[in-house]
Design a protein around this motif. Structure first.
Motif, PDB file in Angstrom:
ATOM      1  N   GLU A  16      12.618  -0.098   7.827  1.00 35.64           N
ATOM      2  CA  GLU A  16      13.001   1.032   8.612  1.00 35.64           C
ATOM      3  C   GLU A  16      13.230   0.810  10.198  1.00 35.64           C
ATOM      4  OE1 GLU A  16      13.614   3.930   7.003  1.00 35.64           O
ATOM      5  OE2 GLU A  16      13.131   2.673   4.907  1.00 35.64           O
ATOM      6  N   ASP A  17      12.425  -0.102  10.508  1.00 35.57           N
ATOM      7  CA  ASP A  17      12.312  -0.209  12.092  1.00 35.57           C
ATOM      8  C   ASP A  17      12.383  -1.812  12.435  1.00 35.57           C
ATOM      9  OD1 ASP A  17      11.194  -0.898  14.682  1.00 35.57           O
ATOM     10  OD2 ASP A  17      10.508   1.098  14.542  1.00 35.57           O
ATOM     11  N   GLY A  18      13.444  -2.308  12.997  1.00 28.69           N
ATOM     12  CA  GLY A  18      13.595  -3.818  13.476  1.00 28.69           C
ATOM     13  C   GLY A  18      12.410  -4.314  14.098  1.00 28.69           C
ATOM     14  N   GLN A  19      11.990  -3.444  15.131  1.00 33.07           N
ATOM     15  CA  GLN A  19      11.227  -4.006  16.040  1.00 33.07           C
ATOM     16  C   GLN A  19       9.422  -4.084  15.336  1.00 33.07           C
ATOM     17  OE1 GLN A  19      11.617  -4.973  19.123  1.00 33.07           O
ATOM     18  NE2 GLN A  19      13.506  -4.463  19.302  1.00 33.07           N
TER      19      GLN A  19
ATOM     20  N   GLY B 147       0.803  -1.113  -0.108  1.00 32.29           N
ATOM     21  CA  GLY B 147       0.049   0.028   0.125  1.00 32.29           C
ATOM     22  C   GLY B 147       0.788   1.229  -0.079  1.00 32.29           C
ATOM     23  N   ASP B 148       0.414   2.308  -0.510  1.00 26.62           N
ATOM     24  CA  ASP B 148       0.878   3.623  -0.515  1.00 26.62           C
ATOM     25  C   ASP B 148       0.255   4.343   0.612  1.00 26.62           C
ATOM     26  OD1 ASP B 148       1.555   6.395  -0.628  1.00 26.62           O
ATOM     27  OD2 ASP B 148       1.964   6.353  -2.859  1.00 26.62           O
ATOM     28  N   ALA B 149       0.768   4.666   1.647  1.00 23.66           N
ATOM     29  CA  ALA B 149       0.255   5.138   2.841  1.00 23.66           C
ATOM     30  C   ALA B 149      -0.202   6.569   2.743  1.00 23.66           C
ATOM     31  CB  ALA B 149       1.346   5.151   4.166  1.00 23.66           C
ATOM     32  N   ASN B 150       0.321   7.327   1.537  1.00 32.73           N
ATOM     33  CA  ASN B 150       0.037   8.638   1.346  1.00 32.73           C
ATOM     34  C   ASN B 150      -1.434   8.683   0.629  1.00 32.73           C
ATOM     35  OD1 ASN B 150       2.359   9.719   2.741  1.00 32.73           O
ATOM     36  ND2 ASN B 150       3.414   9.132   0.762  1.00 32.73           N
TER      37      ASN B 150
ATOM     38  N   SER C 219       6.744   4.703   7.031  1.00 33.51           N
ATOM     39  CA  SER C 219       7.736   5.066   5.918  1.00 33.51           C
ATOM     40  C   SER C 219       6.923   5.461   4.675  1.00 33.51           C
ATOM     41  CB  SER C 219       8.526   3.757   5.493  1.00 33.51           C
ATOM     42  OG  SER C 219       7.827   2.891   4.970  1.00 33.51           O
ATOM     43  N   GLY C 220       5.706   5.356   4.752  1.00 38.30           N
ATOM     44  CA  GLY C 220       4.753   5.537   3.576  1.00 38.30           C
ATOM     45  C   GLY C 220       4.563   4.237   2.700  1.00 38.30           C
ATOM     46  N   VAL C 221       5.375   3.258   3.305  1.00 36.49           N
ATOM     47  CA  VAL C 221       4.906   1.895   2.362  1.00 36.49           C
ATOM     48  C   VAL C 221       4.006   0.878   3.410  1.00 36.49           C
ATOM     49  CG1 VAL C 221       5.902  -0.282   1.637  1.00 36.49           C
ATOM     50  CG2 VAL C 221       7.066   1.852   1.105  1.00 36.49           C
TER      51      VAL C 221
END
Length: 255
Positions: free
Chosen positions: A167-170, A99-102, A143-145
């Protein structure tokens, strides 16, 4: 001269004795069948930093022809890539876009090649799929994705894939646990492959999302294949795939 009845009795006794020493025949168990999983990140959505657009699709098709895996899990592919790959390999397919979060719409590949997403290709022997499970993860990284999971059940086997947060390991670890939970809940023997953006010994460690009754193999980096213990592990190897910075990960099993 012995009576006829005595002779018949002796013949029967000898036959019985001979039969007694013969080994008992046992029904043979069915031979184990190969079931190989090929994980590919084709890096083909248009990011020139990690790919030469289009070349990875050529390489993937050649590899599928050569190795004939039961399941191919694919990340960073375009809808048009899947159309071509299935036409040229004869494999079945399922595809779901990220998805495109924007915009709330499916993300797009560059150069008008359709939606960008993840896919599963399956050897024709697996037959027709059941209803696929495709959805966005509960945890996202901002991140927008909008990352997604895809699982496809067949009559005896299920297959899943995803490309987790970079972007985020957690967040990637939470997504991994959701993915394996869905795969386990499908109620059949299951495998999954994906670019999980988690590594062995990392923080978090990819091993933390391997469920009980499963094992994991990797390419030495972020690509992994998980399989239920019903799939007997034989070997794993990495394969050169031109046009992408990621090798192919082929995990060979029997079941």
């Amino acid at each position: 001269m012995p009576r006829r009845s005595t002779v018949l009795w002796l013949v029967a006794a000898l036959a019985a004795a001979f039969t007694a020493v013969l080994p008992v025949a046992h029904a043979q168990a069915p031979a184990a069948r190969s079931f190989d999983v090929l994980q590919l990140n084709l890096c083909n959505s248009g990011d020139e930093a990690c790919s030469a657009p289009g070349q990875a699709v050529d390489a993937a098709i050649d590899t599928i022809h050569q190795r004939q895996p039961a399941v191919v899990t694919l990340n960073e592919v375009c809808a048009s890539d899947i159309t071509r790959m299935t036409a040229e390999t004869g494999y079945g397919w399922e595809f779901t876009p990220v998805g495109d979060a924007n915009t709330g719409d499916p993300a797009k590949c560059h150069d008008g090649r359709g939606d960008a997403g993840v896919a599963i290709l399956t050897h024709p022997d697996l037959g027709a799929p059941g209803e696929p499970v495709e959805r966005q993860f509960a945890a996202q990284d901002g991140s927008g994705v909008q990352r997604v999971l895809l699982c496809v059940p067949y009559s005896q086997v299920s297959a899943c894939t995803s490309h987790l947060s970079q972007e985020d390991g957690q967040v990637a670890a939470e997504q991994c646990r959701e993915l394996t939970s869905i795969a386990t809940a499908l109620g059949t023997q299951a495998v999954l492959g994906g670019d999980l953006n988690l590594v062995v010994g990392g923080t978090p460690d990819v091993q933390s999302c391997v469920p009980d009754g499963w094992y994991r193999k990797d390419d030495g980096s972020v690509q992994h294949v998980f399989a239920m213990d019903a799939f007997r592990f034989e070997r794993a190897e990495t394969l050169p795939i031109g046009g992408t910075e990621h090798p192919g990960l082929l995990v060979q099993t029997t079941r």
